[in-house]
Design a protein around this motif. Structure first.
Motif, PDB file in Angstrom:
ATOM      1  N   GLU A 109     -29.658   4.683 -48.027  1.00  0.00           N
ATOM      2  CA  GLU A 109     -30.831   4.028 -48.246  1.00  0.00           C
ATOM      3  C   GLU A 109     -30.466   3.184 -48.940  1.00  0.00           C
ATOM      4  O   GLU A 109     -29.823   2.419 -49.091  1.00  0.00           O
ATOM      5  CB  GLU A 109     -30.620   5.732 -49.768  1.00  0.00           C
ATOM      6  CG  GLU A 109     -30.285   6.536 -48.791  1.00  0.00           C
ATOM      7  CD  GLU A 109     -31.157   7.586 -48.927  1.00  0.00           C
ATOM      8  OE1 GLU A 109     -32.174   7.611 -48.707  1.00  0.00           O
ATOM      9  OE2 GLU A 109     -31.371   8.396 -47.520  1.00  0.00           O
ATOM     10  N   PRO A 110     -31.942   2.744 -49.166  1.00  0.00           N
ATOM     11  CA  PRO A 110     -32.350   1.922 -49.162  1.00  0.00           C
ATOM     12  C   PRO A 110     -31.113   1.098 -50.920  1.00  0.00           C
ATOM     13  O   PRO A 110     -31.092   2.016 -51.790  1.00  0.00           O
ATOM     14  CB  PRO A 110     -33.516   2.004 -50.173  1.00  0.00           C
ATOM     15  CG  PRO A 110     -34.607   2.455 -48.810  1.00  0.00           C
ATOM     16  CD  PRO A 110     -33.341   3.296 -48.974  1.00  0.00           C
ATOM     17  N   ALA A 111     -31.225   0.485 -51.205  1.00  0.00           N
ATOM     18  CA  ALA A 111     -30.170  -0.529 -52.276  1.00  0.00           C
ATOM     19  C   ALA A 111     -30.800  -0.691 -53.629  1.00  0.00           C
ATOM     20  O   ALA A 111     -30.067  -0.537 -54.364  1.00  0.00           O
ATOM     21  CB  ALA A 111     -29.486  -1.997 -51.823  1.00  0.00           C
ATOM     22  N   GLY A 112     -32.144  -0.167 -53.892  1.00  0.00           N
ATOM     23  CA  GLY A 112     -32.350  -0.204 -54.830  1.00  0.00           C
ATOM     24  C   GLY A 112     -33.941  -0.876 -55.144  1.00  0.00           C
ATOM     25  O   GLY A 112     -34.010  -2.102 -54.033  1.00  0.00           O
ATOM     26  N   THR A 113     -34.091  -1.361 -56.279  1.00  0.00           N
ATOM     27  CA  THR A 113     -35.537  -2.710 -56.106  1.00  0.00           C
ATOM     28  C   THR A 113     -35.316  -3.584 -57.986  1.00  0.00           C
ATOM     29  O   THR A 113     -34.654  -2.801 -58.423  1.00  0.00           O
ATOM     30  CB  THR A 113     -36.961  -1.547 -56.361  1.00  0.00           C
ATOM     31  OG1 THR A 113     -36.549  -0.675 -57.601  1.00  0.00           O
ATOM     32  CG2 THR A 113     -37.090  -0.583 -55.778  1.00  0.00           C
ATOM     33  N   GLU A 114     -35.971  -4.587 -57.182  1.00  0.00           N
ATOM     34  CA  GLU A 114     -36.445  -5.216 -58.552  1.00  0.00           C
ATOM     35  C   GLU A 114     -37.806  -5.926 -58.222  1.00  0.00           C
ATOM     36  O   GLU A 114     -37.850  -6.095 -57.021  1.00  0.00           O
ATOM     37  CB  GLU A 114     -34.690  -6.502 -58.339  1.00  0.00           C
ATOM     38  CG  GLU A 114     -35.031  -7.361 -57.077  1.00  0.00           C
ATOM     39  CD  GLU A 114     -33.852  -8.228 -56.491  1.00  0.00           C
ATOM     40  OE1 GLU A 114     -32.930  -8.445 -58.058  1.00  0.00           O
ATOM     41  OE2 GLU A 114     -33.508  -8.334 -55.939  1.00  0.00           O
ATOM     42  N   THR A 164     -31.933  -0.327 -42.735  1.00  0.00           N
ATOM     43  CA  THR A 164     -31.950   0.567 -44.091  1.00  0.00           C
ATOM     44  C   THR A 164     -31.868  -0.135 -45.418  1.00  0.00           C
ATOM     45  O   THR A 164     -32.589   0.192 -46.775  1.00  0.00           O
ATOM     46  CB  THR A 164     -31.330   1.022 -43.365  1.00  0.00           C
ATOM     47  OG1 THR A 164     -31.786   1.825 -42.537  1.00  0.00           O
ATOM     48  CG2 THR A 164     -31.773   2.829 -44.806  1.00  0.00           C
ATOM     49  N   LEU A 165     -30.686  -0.419 -46.114  1.00  0.00           N
ATOM     50  CA  LEU A 165     -30.398  -0.851 -47.327  1.00  0.00           C
ATOM     51  C   LEU A 165     -31.177  -2.355 -47.948  1.00  0.00           C
ATOM     52  O   LEU A 165     -31.420  -1.616 -49.138  1.00  0.00           O
ATOM     53  CB  LEU A 165     -29.562  -1.395 -47.371  1.00  0.00           C
ATOM     54  CG  LEU A 165     -27.609   0.049 -46.939  1.00  0.00           C
ATOM     55  CD1 LEU A 165     -26.174  -1.405 -47.224  1.00  0.00           C
ATOM     56  CD2 LEU A 165     -27.848   0.696 -47.613  1.00  0.00           C
ATOM     57  N   SER A 166     -31.929  -2.809 -47.182  1.00  0.00           N
ATOM     58  CA  SER A 166     -32.946  -3.361 -47.760  1.00  0.00           C
ATOM     59  C   SER A 166     -34.719  -3.637 -47.669  1.00  0.00           C
ATOM     60  O   SER A 166     -35.211  -4.292 -47.944  1.00  0.00           O
ATOM     61  CB  SER A 166     -32.634  -5.374 -46.607  1.00  0.00           C
ATOM     62  OG  SER A 166     -33.110  -4.753 -45.598  1.00  0.00           O
ATOM     63  N   GLY A 167     -34.649  -1.851 -46.795  1.00  0.00           N
ATOM     64  CA  GLY A 167     -35.832  -1.877 -47.347  1.00  0.00           C
ATOM     65  C   GLY A 167     -36.975  -1.041 -46.350  1.00  0.00           C
ATOM     66  O   GLY A 167     -38.135  -0.918 -46.093  1.00  0.00           O
ATOM     67  N   VAL A 207     -39.828  -5.858 -55.542  1.00  0.00           N
ATOM     68  CA  VAL A 207     -39.205  -5.433 -53.533  1.00  0.00           C
ATOM     69  C   VAL A 207     -37.755  -5.021 -54.019  1.00  0.00           C
ATOM     70  O   VAL A 207     -37.305  -4.390 -54.672  1.00  0.00           O
ATOM     71  CB  VAL A 207     -39.220  -7.079 -53.423  1.00  0.00           C
ATOM     72  CG1 VAL A 207     -40.088  -7.671 -53.646  1.00  0.00           C
ATOM     73  CG2 VAL A 207     -38.031  -7.473 -54.372  1.00  0.00           C
ATOM     74  N   HIS A 208     -37.567  -4.525 -52.444  1.00  0.00           N
ATOM     75  CA  HIS A 208     -36.098  -3.506 -52.457  1.00  0.00           C
ATOM     76  C   HIS A 208     -34.932  -5.414 -52.909  1.00  0.00           C
ATOM     77  O   HIS A 208     -35.310  -6.227 -52.347  1.00  0.00           O
ATOM     78  CB  HIS A 208     -36.170  -3.475 -51.138  1.00  0.00           C
ATOM     79  CG  HIS A 208     -37.080  -1.477 -50.903  1.00  0.00           C
ATOM     80  ND1 HIS A 208     -36.388  -0.524 -50.935  1.00  0.00           N
ATOM     81  CD2 HIS A 208     -38.000  -1.651 -49.976  1.00  0.00           C
ATOM     82  CE1 HIS A 208     -37.336   0.010 -51.005  1.00  0.00           C
ATOM     83  NE2 HIS A 208     -38.405  -0.461 -50.444  1.00  0.00           N
ATOM     84  N   ARG A 209     -33.910  -4.840 -53.425  1.00  0.00           N
ATOM     85  CA  ARG A 209     -32.537  -4.982 -53.694  1.00  0.00           C
ATOM     86  C   ARG A 209     -32.024  -5.588 -51.856  1.00  0.00           C
ATOM     87  O   ARG A 209     -31.612  -5.171 -51.544  1.00  0.00           O
ATOM     88  CB  ARG A 209     -31.586  -4.776 -54.713  1.00  0.00           C
ATOM     89  CG  ARG A 209     -31.017  -5.832 -54.732  1.00  0.00           C
ATOM     90  CD  ARG A 209     -29.954  -5.219 -56.393  1.00  0.00           C
ATOM     91  NE  ARG A 209     -29.969  -3.884 -56.031  1.00  0.00           N
ATOM     92  CZ  ARG A 209     -28.424  -3.637 -55.262  1.00  0.00           C
ATOM     93  NH1 ARG A 209     -27.819  -4.712 -55.018  1.00  0.00           N
ATOM     94  NH2 ARG A 209     -27.700  -2.083 -55.425  1.00  0.00           N
ATOM     95  N   ARG A 210     -31.933  -6.596 -52.296  1.00  0.00           N
ATOM     96  CA  ARG A 210     -31.225  -6.943 -51.264  1.00  0.00           C
ATOM     97  C   ARG A 210     -29.763  -6.636 -51.260  1.00  0.00           C
ATOM     98  O   ARG A 210     -29.022  -6.746 -52.293  1.00  0.00           O
ATOM     99  CB  ARG A 210     -30.574  -8.568 -51.043  1.00  0.00           C
ATOM    100  CG  ARG A 210     -31.860  -9.922 -50.690  1.00  0.00           C
ATOM    101  CD  ARG A 210     -31.686 -11.054 -50.640  1.00  0.00           C
ATOM    102  NE  ARG A 210     -32.729 -11.743 -49.292  1.00  0.00           N
ATOM    103  CZ  ARG A 210     -33.190 -12.734 -50.411  1.00  0.00           C
ATOM    104  NH1 ARG A 210     -32.502 -12.836 -51.344  1.00  0.00           N
ATOM    105  NH2 ARG A 210     -34.303 -13.438 -49.872  1.00  0.00           N
ATOM    106  N   PRO A 211     -29.024  -6.168 -50.122  1.00  0.00           N
ATOM    107  CA  PRO A 211     -27.136  -5.428 -50.135  1.00  0.00           C
ATOM    108  C   PRO A 211     -26.546  -6.180 -50.252  1.00  0.00           C
ATOM    109  O   PRO A 211     -27.060  -7.788 -49.528  1.00  0.00           O
ATOM    110  CB  PRO A 211     -27.179  -4.798 -49.175  1.00  0.00           C
ATOM    111  CG  PRO A 211     -28.086  -5.206 -48.039  1.00  0.00           C
ATOM    112  CD  PRO A 211     -29.739  -5.514 -48.873  1.00  0.00           C
TER     113      PRO A 211
END
Length: 412
Positions: free
Chosen positions: A31-36, A329-332, A183-187
């Protein structure tokens, strides 16, 4: 505090499953690693986590689309050939007001059009004196004017969620007056490379029987290529205590831990047993693919752990097939974005595939659009990668193929 803790219930660890089945399991856990929210200057090659909307009209008012003279189209159509010059208009300034309909105003590209002026006559189409211009010939149909909000309007969506902010998309974000973006957080990725025989590249010639570490740097580079923050790599000897210490340190601050080497079942292949003792939940161990059969995957307290074989060619092949889509996927981005297989014709005949395992072989493109499988491939080969541009998939049991036959290929 370590990241070892609660984890999702795992599927049973299945040995020697197929490539597609293993990738499906990996996808189910990603799953995407979160946002910032970041400043636009730091958003290059990040993935938008929400749609982006224009904050202003573009252009903000009707402007000249090229350098020349702003005139009234009605005056031109009435047969006016000579116009008195009445000031100038430049980008960012206020346009001169109250101009006579028969007057012309000097403009440059992006300058606001004065009231009543709706055509720009290019410089090269007039004869100019200090106080007048005169048409030197017939005018083209184009008026060379950009109407207010003809590019986009304030409030209009300009980039959808999931957009990769490459240079062109970053331009749109800036032009629409967005100073920061969600943006999606970079894993965060760490790499541990196992092998008591390994030393850093450039340090080997002065040793006796040591071998250069050829995997850590390429794996970190691949991680950055697929949207990750490559936070570091380390070499680790083949001792359980050293591996345990390295793993515990890595799990403190990463989302993905890649362990290269120690993936098989030899006396020195200790990585997976050490991880199991630390709480690893395994999802698969062993995939029916050549090269790279020993690949394994699990999670430790929410950290994705991917085990790669130590042979360089096998490790890079498996990283492209598993690490790249995981990071995508983790990066969005979609999982499938990293697995965009395309069918291309073979440039030369290919022998029959392995009867029991899928084969992922290095290949390169020919000038005629064909692909050629590189000769003399092995899991430990390194020099062939200098010519490798793509992977060619040969499904298990596939027959020999003639030149021109289509094969699935994936860009490296």
């Amino acid at each position: 505090m370590t990241m070892l803790g609660k984890w999702r219930a795992a599927a049973p660890c299945t040995a020697k499953m197929g490539l597609r089945e293993a990738q499906t399991i990996l996808r189910s856990q990603a799953e995407p690693a979160g946002t910032e929210r970041v400043l636009l200057g730091n958003a290059g090659f990040r993935i938008l986590a929400e749609p982006l909307f224009a904050r202003i009209d573009s252009p903000r008012e009707t402007v000249a689309a090229m350098d020349g003279f702003a005139v009234s189209e009605k005056a031109v159509q009435a047969g006016c050939l000579t116009f008195a010059l009445a000031g100038a208009s430049y980008p960012g300034d206020s346009a001169p007001a109250g101009c006579d309909p028969s007057a012309a105003v000097r403009v440059t590209t992006g300058a606001p059009m004065p009231p009543g002026k709706d055509r720009v006559i290019p410089f090269e189409l007039v004869e100019e004196t200090p106080s007048t211009i005169r048409l030197a010939g017939p005018l083209p149909g184009a008026r060379h004017v950009r109407l207010k909000a003809s590019g986009f309007e304030a409030g209009q969506p300009v980039l959808p969620r999931g957009t990769l902010l490459d240079p062109a998309k970053l331009l749109v974000a800036a032009a629409s007056d967005n100073g920061d973006v969600l943006v999606h957080r970079r894993p965060r990725v760490r790499v541990i490379t196992n092998g008591s025989e390994l030393v850093g590249a450039g340090l080997t010639a002065e040793t006796g029987n040591r071998v250069p570490d050829s995997l850590s740097l390429p794996l970190l580079l691949m991680a950055r290529q697929w949207g990750a923050d490559a936070v570091g790599g380390m070499l680790c000897p083949d001792y359980a205590g050293a591996i345990r210490k390295a793993v515990l340190a890595a799990l403190e601050d990463c989302d993905v831990l890649v362990i290269a080497g120690g993936a098989s079942n030899g006396d020195c292949d200790l990585a997976r047993p050490v991880l199991r003792a630390l709480g690893l939940v395994p999802f698969f161990a062993g995939v029916s693919i050549k090269p790279g059969k020993p690949v394994w995957y699990g999670k430790a307290g929410g950290v994705h752990v991917l085990g790669l074989p130590g042979n360089p060619a096998a490790a890079m092949t498996i990283a492209r097939l598993f690490l790249a889509p995981l990071l995508s996927t983790l990066s969005g981005r979609p999982f499938a974005a990293a697995l965009d297989w395309q069918e291309k014709p073979l440039g030369a005949a290919a022998v029959a595939a392995d009867p029991m395992r899928d084969m992922a072989l290095f290949g390169h493109r020919g000038p005629d659009g064909t692909v050629t499988i590189l000769p003399r491939q092995s899991a430990s080969a390194q020099l062939p990668l200098a010519k490798a541009e793509l992977l060619v998939l040969r499904p298990a049991g596939g027959p020999a193929l003639p030149a021109g036959a289509p094969v699935p290929v994936l860009d490296l």
